[in-house]
Design a protein around this motif. Structure first.
Motif, PDB file in Angstrom:
ATOM      1  N   ARG A  83      33.179  -6.006  36.903  1.00 43.38           N
ATOM      2  CA  ARG A  83      34.386  -6.744  36.514  1.00 43.38           C
ATOM      3  C   ARG A  83      34.027  -8.200  36.285  1.00 43.38           C
ATOM      4  O   ARG A  83      33.451  -8.864  37.153  1.00 43.38           O
ATOM      5  N   GLU A  84      34.362  -8.706  35.109  1.00 45.04           N
ATOM      6  CA  GLU A  84      34.177 -10.115  34.798  1.00 45.04           C
ATOM      7  C   GLU A  84      35.434 -10.905  35.145  1.00 45.04           C
ATOM      8  O   GLU A  84      36.545 -10.359  35.187  1.00 45.04           O
ATOM      9  N   ASP A  85      35.252 -12.209  35.386  1.00 41.97           N
ATOM     10  CA  ASP A  85      36.368 -13.168  35.478  1.00 41.97           C
ATOM     11  C   ASP A  85      37.338 -12.873  36.616  1.00 41.97           C
ATOM     12  O   ASP A  85      38.506 -13.236  36.541  1.00 41.97           O
ATOM     13  N   LEU A  86      36.886 -12.242  37.667  1.00 44.50           N
ATOM     14  CA  LEU A  86      37.811 -11.884  38.744  1.00 44.50           C
ATOM     15  C   LEU A  86      38.415 -13.122  39.391  1.00 44.50           C
ATOM     16  O   LEU A  86      39.634 -13.182  39.615  1.00 44.50           O
ATOM     17  N   TYR A  87      37.590 -14.108  39.681  1.00 44.56           N
ATOM     18  CA  TYR A  87      38.074 -15.327  40.346  1.00 44.56           C
ATOM     19  C   TYR A  87      37.968 -16.568  39.463  1.00 44.56           C
ATOM     20  O   TYR A  87      38.746 -17.510  39.637  1.00 44.56           O
ATOM     21  N   VAL A 117      32.564   3.749  45.228  1.00 48.23           N
ATOM     22  CA  VAL A 117      32.012   3.152  44.016  1.00 48.23           C
ATOM     23  C   VAL A 117      31.825   1.659  44.266  1.00 48.23           C
ATOM     24  O   VAL A 117      32.797   0.950  44.553  1.00 48.23           O
ATOM     25  N   GLU A 118      30.598   1.176  44.153  1.00 51.31           N
ATOM     26  CA  GLU A 118      30.294  -0.227  44.455  1.00 51.31           C
ATOM     27  C   GLU A 118      30.796  -1.143  43.346  1.00 51.31           C
ATOM     28  O   GLU A 118      30.642  -0.839  42.163  1.00 51.31           O
ATOM     29  N   VAL A 119      31.388  -2.269  43.721  1.00 55.01           N
ATOM     30  CA  VAL A 119      31.946  -3.213  42.758  1.00 55.01           C
ATOM     31  C   VAL A 119      30.980  -4.369  42.524  1.00 55.01           C
ATOM     32  O   VAL A 119      30.449  -4.959  43.472  1.00 55.01           O
ATOM     33  N   LEU A 120      30.754  -4.685  41.237  1.00 56.60           N
ATOM     34  CA  LEU A 120      29.917  -5.814  40.836  1.00 56.60           C
ATOM     35  C   LEU A 120      30.794  -6.808  40.079  1.00 56.60           C
ATOM     36  O   LEU A 120      31.377  -6.467  39.050  1.00 56.60           O
ATOM     37  N   VAL A 121      30.896  -8.021  40.589  1.00 59.80           N
ATOM     38  CA  VAL A 121      31.755  -9.050  40.009  1.00 59.80           C
ATOM     39  C   VAL A 121      30.905 -10.124  39.336  1.00 59.80           C
ATOM     40  O   VAL A 121      29.923 -10.601  39.909  1.00 59.80           O
TER      41      VAL A 121
END
Length: 322
Positions: A83-87, A117-121
């Motif tokens: 996920r891009e642009d989360l913060y 499922v591992e999250v990559l930010v």
């Protein structure tokens, strides 16, 4: 032994023989199916191969709502969710993402973590305080993160001096990774040798890289160098692959498409010149991505990458609003 691509795709139920009627196309399910077919194919070729889609986290549930039924088959096909642009970066680089947008995305990303499922930010920020917040907020929710100081993803950030949560321990799965580097533009490197030297000297647990460096594809020998941390521990190397847009600088691009485009090639992305929307469910496009010796995923597997980081998953949103 390699199966004939057509036989393999038929066995998986992948690659429709005819394009769906535009009015009846379920764009979200078509993308889920595409990702699942890539995953099944790649894992059959290379057991343990990792598949991580970027953005489009709404595909996790059948309703596209965070409290909707979970799409179990889709989650089984992926190892992580990017996920891009989360913060930071949703409206502009180094600008905090509106809270309502962050909360919406977190609701799906938390669900992904709950499902294993591992999250990559990836946030886009360079102010030291924003960088610190980006890493801290992701860590609080159990996400792995990278604060990119360039939207072009063309350099290694100078801050912090060491990767966040640096560890010399070997990493063999996404769950073991504490940080990652996302670098897919090699424009600041003068040669492949410099590229390999600089990247291999970093302490990141995982890297997301392009298949090509300085005009040539990375080889298994190159990947062996990049996969070893300075202390000797192993790290994960994922390959960036855009499956929702065609890029006119890739080897598969036919110059004739500029005047006589194939039926599945759509308009250019105004934010990224040279990138074109594709009808990603079309068998002709999918065959460029996987299933033959010259396809993208096959090249990635032969090079020795641990998996793929699939971009433009959210192209379904464009079709839904056209």
């Amino acid at each position: 032994m390699r199966l004939l691509a057509g036989v393999f795709l038929f066995a998986l139920g992948c690659g429709s023989v005819s394009e769906p009627d535009a009015g009846s196309t379920d764009y979200r399910q078509e993308m889920r199916d595409f990702v699942a077919c890539i995953s099944d194919y790649a894992r059959a070729m290379s057991p343990g191969f990792m598949v991580v889609p970027q953005n489009g986290q709404e595909l996790i549930t059948s309703s596209g709502l965070p409290d909707g039924p979970v799409c179990t088959e889709y989650l089984q096909a992926i190892d992580g969710q990017g996920r891009e642009d989360l913060y930071f970066g949703y409206e502009d680089d180094d600008i905090p993402t509106p809270q309502e947008e962050t909360s919406w995305m977190e609701s799906f990303l938390d669900l992904a973590e709950q499902e294993g499922v591992e999250v990559l930010v990836t946030d886009y920020c360079q102010t030291a305080g924003h960088v610190d917040s980006s890493y801290e907020w992701s860590e609080e929710r159990g996400y792995i993160s990278f604060a990119a100081d360039s939207r072009d993803l063309d350099r290694i950030p100078t801050y912090p001096a060491m990767p966040w949560n640096y560890s010399a321990e070997p990493v063999n799965s996404l769950e073991e990774a504490h940080n990652f580097l996302y670098l897919i533009d090699d424009g600041q490197f003068s040669s492949k040798g410099e590229y390999l030297d600089v990247l291999s000297a970093t302490g990141y647990d995982m890297m997301i890289l392009d298949l090509y460096c300085c005009g040539d594809p990375l080889t298994s020998a190159d990947l062996a160098i990049l996969a070893q941390k300075p202390g000797g521990g192993r790290r994960i190397i994922l390959c960036y692959v855009s499956i929702g847009e065609a890029e006119d600088y890739r080897w598969y691009w036919d110059p004739a498409w500029s005047t006589e485009p194939p039926s599945w090639l759509g308009p250019v992305n105004p934010q990224w010149p040279g990138n074109y929307l594709v009808e990603y469910w079309d068998p002709a496009w999918q065959s460029l991505m996987f299933g033959t010796d010259s396809s993208y995923v096959d090249m990635v597997i032969r090079a020795g990458f641990d998996g793929v980081y699939l971009d433009k998953i959210d192209s379904f949103e464009t079709f839904e609003t056209m």
